[in-house]
Design an enzyme around this catalytic site. Structure first.
Site, mmCIF file in Angstrom:
data_model
loop_
_atom_site.group_PDB
_atom_site.id
_atom_site.type_symbol
_atom_site.label_atom_id
_atom_site.label_comp_id
_atom_site.label_asym_id
_atom_site.label_seq_id
_atom_site.Cartn_x
_atom_site.Cartn_y
_atom_site.Cartn_z
ATOM 1 N N ASP A 83 5.023 -39.114 31.879
ATOM 2 C CA ASP A 83 4.284 -37.929 31.438
ATOM 3 C C ASP A 83 2.767 -38.146 31.517
ATOM 4 O OD1 ASP A 83 4.275 -39.693 29.326
ATOM 5 O OD2 ASP A 83 4.862 -38.218 27.795
ATOM 6 N N ARG A 84 2.347 -39.409 31.631
ATOM 7 C CA ARG A 84 0.900 -39.662 31.735
ATOM 8 C C ARG A 84 0.462 -39.801 33.184
ATOM 9 N NH1 ARG A 84 -1.072 -43.604 26.845
ATOM 10 N NH2 ARG A 84 -0.193 -42.312 25.191
ATOM 11 N N ASP A 125 2.961 -43.490 33.580
ATOM 12 C CA ASP A 125 3.441 -44.441 32.581
ATOM 13 C C ASP A 125 4.968 -44.521 32.624
ATOM 14 O OD1 ASP A 125 4.008 -41.967 31.449
ATOM 15 O OD2 ASP A 125 3.665 -42.656 29.400
ATOM 16 N N ASP A 164 7.513 -43.253 31.060
ATOM 17 C CA ASP A 164 8.347 -42.042 31.089
ATOM 18 C C ASP A 164 7.710 -40.933 31.924
ATOM 19 O OD1 ASP A 164 6.339 -41.667 29.203
ATOM 20 O OD2 ASP A 164 7.522 -40.265 28.020
ATOM 21 N N LYS A 185 3.590 -33.060 28.672
ATOM 22 C CA LYS A 185 2.598 -33.369 29.689
ATOM 23 C C LYS A 185 3.346 -33.894 30.904
ATOM 24 C CE LYS A 185 1.315 -37.686 27.338
ATOM 25 N NZ LYS A 185 1.932 -37.591 26.029
ATOM 26 N N SER A 239 7.712 -44.311 25.839
ATOM 27 C CA SER A 239 6.586 -43.925 26.688
ATOM 28 C C SER A 239 5.933 -45.121 27.374
ATOM 29 C CB SER A 239 5.586 -43.129 25.844
ATOM 30 O OG SER A 239 4.583 -42.603 26.645
ATOM 31 N N HIS A 240 4.671 -45.376 27.062
ATOM 32 C CA HIS A 240 3.909 -46.432 27.722
ATOM 33 C C HIS A 240 4.079 -47.783 27.031
ATOM 34 C CE1 HIS A 240 1.752 -44.472 24.545
ATOM 35 N NE2 HIS A 240 1.136 -45.615 24.333
HETATM 36 C C1 G6P Z 1 1.654 -39.711 23.151
HETATM 37 C C2 G6P Z 1 1.564 -38.257 22.829
HETATM 38 C C3 G6P Z 1 0.180 -37.762 23.099
HETATM 39 C C4 G6P Z 1 -0.846 -38.586 22.373
HETATM 40 C C5 G6P Z 1 -0.668 -40.036 22.693
HETATM 41 C C6 G6P Z 1 -1.573 -40.957 21.906
HETATM 42 O O1 G6P Z 1 1.499 -39.931 24.503
HETATM 43 O O2 G6P Z 1 2.478 -37.508 23.583
HETATM 44 O O3 G6P Z 1 0.089 -36.421 22.749
HETATM 45 O O4 G6P Z 1 -2.138 -38.207 22.733
HETATM 46 O O5 G6P Z 1 0.657 -40.420 22.446
HETATM 47 O O6 G6P Z 1 -1.221 -40.934 20.585
HETATM 48 P P1 G6P Z 1 -1.830 -41.935 19.538
HETATM 49 O O7 G6P Z 1 -1.363 -41.390 18.222
HETATM 50 O O8 G6P Z 1 -1.308 -43.310 19.852
HETATM 51 O O9 G6P Z 1 -3.323 -41.873 19.712
HETATM 52 ZN ZN ZN Z 2 4.581 -41.332 28.203
#
Ligand code: G6P
Ligand code: ZN
Length: 605
Positions: free
Chosen positions: A326-327, A322, A324, A431, A136-137
């Site tokens: 999704d954000r 981000d 991937d 997302k 992800s990020h």
């Molecule tokens: C990912 C998940 C989200 C979540 C985020 C933060 O992006 O898909 O659903 O809100 O991580 O997660 P964390 O456990 O790091 O607060």
């Molecule tokens: Zn992501």
């Protein structure tokens, strides 16, 4: 369709069974298994995990043999190598078809779209699910992070029941299976590669990575209206893909569909290290005020979200994704829209979007996300669900269809979001960064029916929203890389102290409720405990502590702060200032400095 490769022509495929032993720590977190890239590169780390997924699926009676499986990722370092390994293991597991986006790229929401929609009209080919290769990020590169996540047939992250089973399998694994003789597949161009034999058919199909997601978004939004807005001479926007996987999607939509000028797109070439340390974001493809440095500066703000001087007037609309994709982060000219506010505004205006024109059946937020959404839901008269952090919890609500809404057919228009810059609808089960941006553009288009009138922009829309509902001032402090033991002790001490703190007054504010959030999922009948420590004051203001589930080293303490101001109060203050007194109370009650040694947060968003 490009070349057709056949290999070999006779007999069954050659499957090698390799003995292995369990590797510690392969427990998927909030969003899959994330570790240092080098950990994944050391065989059999990836092999063990992938085999454990197949073993878990078989144990769950998922028909792996003869199935279709999606495999792609966000393009970070090791993405392509990992895909080739998974293809060979999928063949050995009896999968019949592997679907990959070109270049091995699919954004996380696009993977969900592919799983859900690509098989339409192709009988018997619906995927059993897919592997998403992403952290992800988190930064990417040989010295940074890599990750893998399994999504099921609904296109959403595997539920906890399945991830727990996968983890159990990683602790007992004794062998993995792989078709080492298969050649690597050319992922650069669309094509169908037939690699199996008459006895064991197996093919890899490579298709344009943006095709399904763009197709699905076209069904949700009125592209014509968005195009007309983008074409307005007085509407300037900028979109930052942060060198993540969003680049091809941003080009396909903004340039391909809406005819925007290419210079409205920033960082739209996917890079294995998201630009790395040399880039303004230091390779953190994470859309927030701290990391989206270039976009934030372009929009005329500093990293605290305060207006700054700029050489040229900032654009009317700015957004980022981000790694991937999704954000999302949404900004206006010298204006930052918090994710919690963005969610509330989208839900309040959802009927501007064709897919939601008849209204929503429900909405949901993660527990630490501000209660701005609840106020909107109340006014609309729709249910608002509060779930733990992690997108997988929304999937069940969306899938429950008639179970949740007995008077409604399967069609359940639903919008969810999180403070962590995630928003999305039920068109997919992830997302969706692009969805959020198009939702905003659709809403802006709807608020500006007359192009001869001055533009009503992001700030105008959000301020009008506050004037109607009041404002949930909000901020999150992150303490990253904290020693795990200290963080655990701090949390345990707070849980113990909670009952005696109810009814006590701090800085003139009385604690009305204090608990550890647990979620009883009425749909799949699972209870998720330990989902965050909540302290709620009499006026609804709150602070929440959680340990992040997405980090790869040590612990990250998240402290979420919220203060409600009614429409009659001052709505123009800076959120960080307004929540500061609550931060002081939270720091004193948690004894954070005592337990962790930290005096300042690493990041405030
Ligand atoms: C990912 C998940 C989200 C979540 C985020 C933060 O992006 O898909 O659903 O809100 O991580 O997660 P964390 O456990 O790091 O607060
Ligand atoms: Zn992501």
């Amino acid at each position: 369709m490009a070349s057709l490769l056949s290999f070999p022509s006779r007999g069954a495929m050659n499957v090698t069974t390799v003995p292995t032993t369990p590797i510690d720590g392969q427990k998927p977190g909030t969003s899959g298994l994330r570790k240092k890239t080098k950990t994944f590169m050391e065989a059999p780390y990836l092999h063990n995990f992938v085999q454990s997924v197949f073993d878990a699926l078989v144990a769950e009676n998922v028909p792996v043999k003869g199935s279709t499986l999606v495999v792609s990722g966000d393009g970070r370092f090791y993405n392509k190598t990992a895909i080739q390994i998974i293809i060979k293991m999928a063949a050995a597991a009896g999968v019949e078809r592997v679907w990959c986006g070109t270049e091995g790229l699919l954004s996380t929401p696009a993977t969900s779209a592919v799983i859900r929609t690509r098989s339409r009209g192709l009988k018997g080919m619906a995927p059993i699910g897919g592997f998403i290769l992403s952290a992800s990020h988190n930064p990417g590169g040989i010295d940074e992070d890599f990750g893998i996540k399994y999504n099921g047939e609904n296109g959403g992250p595997a539920p906890e029941k399945v991830t727990n089973l996968i983890y159990t399998k990683t602790t007992t694994i004794s062998e993995y299976k792989i078709c080492n003789d298969l050649p690597d597949v050319d992922l650069s161009t669309p094509g169908s590669y037939s690699l199996g034999t008459p006895d064991t058919p197996f093919s890899v199909q490579v298709f344009p990575n943006t095709e399904d997601h763009v197709g699905l978004l076209r069904q949700v939004f009125d592209f014509g209206a968005i195009k007309a807005l983008i074409q307005r001479k007085d509407f300037k926007f900028v979109y930052d893909s942060m060198n993540g996987v969003q680049g091809p999607y941003a080009k396909a939509l903004f340039i391909g569909e809406f005819g925007a000028s290419p210079d409205s797109l920033m960082n739209c070439e996917p890079k294995e290290d998201f630009g790395g340390h040399a880039s303004p974001s230091h390779g953190h493809a994470d859309p927030n005020l701290t990391h989206a440095v270039e976009l934030v500066a372009k929009m005329g703000l500093n990293k605290l979200g305060l207006p700054v001087e700029t050489k040229t007037e900032p654009p009317d609309f700015g957004a980022a994704a981000d790694g991937d994709a999704d954000r999302n982060m949404i900004m206006g000219n010298r204006f930052f829209c918090s994710p919690s506010d963005s969610l509330a505004v989208i839900v309040a205006n959802a009927t501007c979007i064709p897919y939601y024109k008849n209204g929503l059946k429900g909405c949901a937020r993660s527990m630490p996300t501000s209660c701005a959404l609840d106020l909107v839901a109340k006014k609309l008269g729709i249910p608002c669900f509060e779930v733990p952090t992690g997108w997988k919890f929304f999937g069940n609500l969306m899938d429950s269809g008639t179970a949740m809404f007995p008077d409604t057919p399967v069609y359940t228009p639903f919008i969810c979001g999180e403070e962590s810059f995630g928003t999305g609808g039920d068109h997919v089960r992830e997302k969706d960064g692009m969805w959020a941006v198009l939702a905003w553009l659709q809403i802006i288009a709807a608020k500006n029916p007359d192009p001869s009138q001055p533009l009503v922009g992001v700030a105008d829309i959000v301020k009008a929203h506050w004037a109607e509902y009041g404002r949930n001032y909000y901020a999150r402090y992150d303490y990253e890389g904290v020693e795990k033991d200290g963080a655990d002790k701090m949390m345990a001490a707070m849980v113990e102290a909670q009952p005696s703190l109810i009814g006590t007054t701090h800085g003139g504010m009385k604690i009305a409720k204090a608990d550890m959030f647990a979620y009883d999922d009425s749909i799949d009948k699972t209870v998720s405990k330990n989902q965050g420590i909540r302290f709620i004051f009499e006026d609804g203001s709150r602070f929440v502590f959680r340990l992040s589930g997405t980090g790869v080293a040590g612990a990250t303490v998240r402290m979420y702060l919220e203060k409600y101001a009614a429409p009659t109060e001052d709505l123009t203050l800076h959120a960080f200032d307004v929540v500061k007194p609550i931060a002081d109370i939270a720091l004193s009650i948690s004894k954070l400095t005592e337990f962790t040694g930290r005096t300042e947060p690493t990041v405030i968003t």
